[in-house]
Scaffold this active site. Structure first.
Site, PDB file in Angstrom:
ATOM      1  N   CYS A   1       0.870  -1.180   0.000  1.00  0.00           N
ATOM      2  CA  CYS A   1       0.000   0.000   0.000  1.00  0.00           C
ATOM      3  C   CYS A   1       0.909   1.233   0.000  1.00  0.00           C
ATOM      4  O   CYS A   1       1.697   1.441   0.915  1.00  0.00           O
ATOM      5  CB  CYS A   1      -0.880  -0.054   1.245  1.00  0.00           C
ATOM      6  SG  CYS A   1      -1.939   1.380   1.434  1.00  0.00           S
TER       7      CYS A   1
ATOM      8  N   CYS B   1     -11.386  14.388   3.774  1.00  0.00           N
ATOM      9  CA  CYS B   1     -12.525  13.552   4.170  1.00  0.00           C
ATOM     10  C   CYS B   1     -12.606  13.514   5.701  1.00  0.00           C
ATOM     11  O   CYS B   1     -11.576  13.395   6.377  1.00  0.00           O
ATOM     12  CB  CYS B   1     -12.371  12.134   3.628  1.00  0.00           C
ATOM     13  SG  CYS B   1     -12.266  12.103   1.825  1.00  0.00           S
TER      14      CYS B   1
ATOM     15  N   SER C   1     -13.655   5.625  -3.782  1.00  0.00           N
ATOM     16  CA  SER C   1     -14.105   5.761  -2.397  1.00  0.00           C
ATOM     17  C   SER C   1     -15.476   6.427  -2.409  1.00  0.00           C
ATOM     18  O   SER C   1     -15.582   7.631  -2.595  1.00  0.00           O
ATOM     19  CB  SER C   1     -13.093   6.600  -1.618  1.00  0.00           C
ATOM     20  OG  SER C   1     -11.885   5.879  -1.516  1.00  0.00           O
ATOM     21  N   LEU C   2     -16.504   5.620  -2.212  1.00  0.00           N
ATOM     22  CA  LEU C   2     -17.884   6.112  -2.349  1.00  0.00           C
ATOM     23  C   LEU C   2     -18.373   6.733  -1.027  1.00  0.00           C
ATOM     24  O   LEU C   2     -18.672   7.914  -0.966  1.00  0.00           O
ATOM     25  CB  LEU C   2     -18.780   4.947  -2.792  1.00  0.00           C
ATOM     26  CG  LEU C   2     -20.221   5.280  -3.140  1.00  0.00           C
ATOM     27  CD1 LEU C   2     -20.302   6.242  -4.319  1.00  0.00           C
ATOM     28  CD2 LEU C   2     -21.015   3.999  -3.430  1.00  0.00           C
ATOM     29  N   HIS C   3     -18.496   5.925  -0.018  1.00  0.00           N
ATOM     30  CA  HIS C   3     -18.808   6.332   1.363  1.00  0.00           C
ATOM     31  C   HIS C   3     -20.190   6.925   1.587  1.00  0.00           C
ATOM     32  O   HIS C   3     -20.611   7.081   2.731  1.00  0.00           O
ATOM     33  CB  HIS C   3     -17.764   7.312   1.929  1.00  0.00           C
ATOM     34  CG  HIS C   3     -16.373   6.820   1.801  1.00  0.00           C
ATOM     35  ND1 HIS C   3     -15.968   5.586   2.252  1.00  0.00           N
ATOM     36  CD2 HIS C   3     -15.267   7.372   1.216  1.00  0.00           C
ATOM     37  CE1 HIS C   3     -14.691   5.416   1.986  1.00  0.00           C
ATOM     38  NE2 HIS C   3     -14.244   6.467   1.344  1.00  0.00           N
TER      39      HIS C   3
ATOM     40  N   ASN D   1     -11.789   2.895  11.020  1.00  0.00           N
ATOM     41  CA  ASN D   1     -10.762   2.893  12.069  1.00  0.00           C
ATOM     42  C   ASN D   1     -10.839   4.227  12.797  1.00  0.00           C
ATOM     43  O   ASN D   1     -10.428   5.239  12.250  1.00  0.00           O
ATOM     44  CB  ASN D   1      -9.367   2.754  11.456  1.00  0.00           C
ATOM     45  CG  ASN D   1      -9.161   1.361  10.926  1.00  0.00           C
ATOM     46  OD1 ASN D   1      -9.344   0.385  11.644  1.00  0.00           O
ATOM     47  ND2 ASN D   1      -8.826   1.258   9.652  1.00  0.00           N
TER      48      ASN D   1
ATOM     49  N   CYS E   1      -6.331   1.210   7.350  1.00  0.00           N
ATOM     50  CA  CYS E   1      -6.780   2.338   6.514  1.00  0.00           C
ATOM     51  C   CYS E   1      -7.080   3.569   7.347  1.00  0.00           C
ATOM     52  O   CYS E   1      -7.718   3.477   8.378  1.00  0.00           O
ATOM     53  CB  CYS E   1      -8.087   1.996   5.806  1.00  0.00           C
ATOM     54  SG  CYS E   1      -7.959   0.621   4.729  1.00  0.00           S
TER      55      CYS E   1
HETATM   56  N1  SAH Z   1      -7.203   9.188  -1.422  1.00  0.00           N
HETATM   57  C1  SAH Z   1      -7.560   7.939  -1.958  1.00  0.00           C
HETATM   58  C2  SAH Z   1      -6.644   6.806  -1.543  1.00  0.00           C
HETATM   59  C3  SAH Z   1      -6.132   6.817  -0.139  1.00  0.00           C
HETATM   60  S1  SAH Z   1      -7.339   6.534   1.114  1.00  0.00           S
HETATM   61  C4  SAH Z   1      -9.000   7.601  -1.626  1.00  0.00           C
HETATM   62  O1  SAH Z   1      -9.609   8.289  -0.812  1.00  0.00           O
HETATM   63  O2  SAH Z   1      -9.518   6.663  -2.214  1.00  0.00           O
HETATM   64  C5  SAH Z   1      -7.549   4.762   0.988  1.00  0.00           C
HETATM   65  C6  SAH Z   1      -8.883   4.250   1.540  1.00  0.00           C
HETATM   66  O3  SAH Z   1      -8.909   4.313   2.973  1.00  0.00           O
HETATM   67  C7  SAH Z   1     -10.078   5.045   1.060  1.00  0.00           C
HETATM   68  O4  SAH Z   1     -11.132   4.237   0.631  1.00  0.00           O
HETATM   69  C8  SAH Z   1     -10.452   5.791   2.292  1.00  0.00           C
HETATM   70  O5  SAH Z   1     -11.764   6.209   2.226  1.00  0.00           O
HETATM   71  C9  SAH Z   1     -10.173   4.801   3.386  1.00  0.00           C
HETATM   72  N2  SAH Z   1     -10.110   5.395   4.711  1.00  0.00           N
HETATM   73  C10 SAH Z   1      -9.650   6.619   5.030  1.00  0.00           C
HETATM   74  N3  SAH Z   1      -9.755   6.829   6.353  1.00  0.00           N
HETATM   75  C11 SAH Z   1     -10.268   5.703   6.882  1.00  0.00           C
HETATM   76  C12 SAH Z   1     -10.585   5.302   8.223  1.00  0.00           C
HETATM   77  N4  SAH Z   1     -10.359   6.094   9.260  1.00  0.00           N
HETATM   78  N5  SAH Z   1     -11.097   4.066   8.395  1.00  0.00           N
HETATM   79  C13 SAH Z   1     -11.281   3.244   7.341  1.00  0.00           C
HETATM   80  N6  SAH Z   1     -11.005   3.576   6.075  1.00  0.00           N
HETATM   81  C14 SAH Z   1     -10.499   4.787   5.838  1.00  0.00           C
HETATM   82 FE1  SF4 Z   2      -7.490  12.106   1.085  1.00  0.00          FE
HETATM   83 FE2  SF4 Z   2      -8.329   9.607   0.574  1.00  0.00          FE
HETATM   84 FE3  SF4 Z   2      -8.036  10.488   3.107  1.00  0.00          FE
HETATM   85 FE4  SF4 Z   2     -10.025  11.450   1.595  1.00  0.00          FE
HETATM   86  S1  SF4 Z   2      -9.768   9.310   2.284  1.00  0.00           S
HETATM   87  S2  SF4 Z   2      -8.655  12.662   2.891  1.00  0.00           S
HETATM   88  S3  SF4 Z   2      -9.045  11.522  -0.401  1.00  0.00           S
HETATM   89  S4  SF4 Z   2      -6.419  10.214   1.623  1.00  0.00           S
END
Ligand code: SAH
Ligand code: SF4
Length: 379
Positions: A104, A115, A219-221, A304, A347
């Protein structure tokens, strides 16, 4: 400063060799020494003429990132923290499984998307990584682990651009890095096993499809714009309808016949059965809307938690009920196992914490404050 050869994909290295008055095919030899054999000095490259080695020595170098620390999790996950200068650090995580080794990789120091559930997002944006800094994470992990495990075959079989940062907001550095990962003379990773994860930078999804069509994770969410605007602020610029269209177009060139959607399960925020049904309707709109269905795999990620987020992870029962609704609708759905959480490698926990502790004042002065809405108002 000598030119760092980790900066170049094979085509760029060929051009560079030409600029030094060398034949282009020398670049292939050089590229293989660097990426396949992990050489970091020209002396090692015994099949290159001595005169060429001297020439290279005087113009360029192979300079990987410096490691600040390494942590090994009980489950075999390894996390490295790399120094990228200026008080910034990025993290790289290796996740071993029976049939694969996944790396990763980070693409930026911090992230500008912000986010609300992501600790990198809370940290704010410092800078884009260079191609050399992105590739260096793979170069280091692959060759360090190969010598530790005393293996001559490849260790890293899969790559996910899911570390710190938004890869599609660092596009010009990302694409040569992807090309080096994919090259048969480099790491030979297959396009299906190389995944770019994005929060939805729509125009760049289209460009990625032309320049380096690898597997795509989005990353939909949230299944509607009101909620997604709050969770993933980039949605205000590229709302769901545009994101959907970009995904449909991407499928024409993608190495897989579906798009992976990541969905972080946030207690009381985006985890109701109505939300699950909205996802189904978004992927499979009613015929009257004249939109084609979007083939998808949903990856539910248990959130997380970290204190500054003010958010909690959905209960296991809620995650189960949510996934069952999606599965019953015929949508392939998985719940991601959390790996390496004893070393904060899961993550969203990647925020350069070691450096944070040693450099709190510097970090605080850079931190962007992201106003957090009360959880109720996010629904
Ligand atoms: N910026 C890109 C890639 C890095 S984040 C993106 O947002 O897709 C990688 C993944 O980790 C994303 O799907 C993100 O939403 C998720 N992620 C970020 N913070 C998280 C958390 N606290 N718990 C679980 N997943 C998380
Ligand atoms: Fe950046 Fe991905 Fe984290 Fe959103 S989830 S703040 S796009 S690293």
């Amino acid at each position: 400063m000598p030119v760092n050869l980790l900066e170049f994909d094979l085509e760029q290295l060929s051009q560079y060799c030409e600029s030094l008055g060398e034949k282009r095919f020398r670049a292939t030899q050089l590229f293989r020494w660097i990426h396949q054999r992990g050489a970091n000095s020209f002396d090692q490259m015994t099949d290159l003429a001595k005169s060429l080695r001297v020439l290279l020595e005087s113009h360029c170098a192979i300079t990987p990132l410096k490691v600040i620390s390494r942590q090994n999790s009980k489950d075999g996950t390894i996390k490295w923290l790399f120094d990228v200068g200026g008080g910034d650090a990025v993290e790289t995580v290796f996740i071993p499984e029976d049939d694969r080794g996944t790396l990763c990789i980070s693409s930026q120091a911090g992230c500008a998307v912000g986010c609300v559930f992501c600790s990198t997002g809370h940290q704010g944006f410092s800078r884009n990584l260079t191609t050399a800094e992105i590739v260096s994470q793979l170069w280091f992990a692959e060759h360090t682990l190969r010598s530790e495990f005393a293996r001559s075959e490849r260790i890293v079989s899969n790559i996910v651009m899911m570390g710190m940062g938004e890869p599609l907001q660092n596009y010009s550095a990302l694409v040569p890095a992807l090309k080096t990962m994919l090259s048969d003379h480099g790491y030979g990773i297959s396009r299906r096993r190389l995944t770019v994860s994005t929060s939805g930078v729509v125009p760049m999804i289209e460009r990625l499809g032309r320049d380096a069509p690898v597997a795509l994770a989005v990353s939909l969410h949230a299944p509607n714009d009101t909620l997604r605007d709050r969770l993933v602020p980039l949605n205000k610029k590229y709302p769901l309808a545009e994101l959907r269209q970009a995904c449909v177009s991407y499928l024409a060139v993608a190495p897989r016949d579906f798009i992976t959607f990541e969905y972080c399960m946030l207690d009381g925020v985006n985890d109701s059965l109505e939300h699950a049904q909205e996802i189904v309707d978004w992927l499979r709109p009613t015929p009257s809307l004249k939109l084609q269905p979007l083939p998808a795999k949903i990856n539910l990620i248990p959130f997380n938690p970290f204190p500054a987020s003010g958010l909690l992870c959905s209960s296991p029962q809620t995650v189960k009920a949510f996934s069952q609704l999606l599965l019953a609708a015929g949508i392939v759905t998985t719940v991601r196992k959390t790996r390496g959480d004893d070393i904060d490698a899961a993550c969203g926990q990647l925020a350069g914490e070691v450096l944070d502790r040693t450099d709190v004042v510097h970090r605080m002065s850079k931190q962007k404050t992201i106003p957090l809405k009360p959880i109720e108002s996010l629904q």
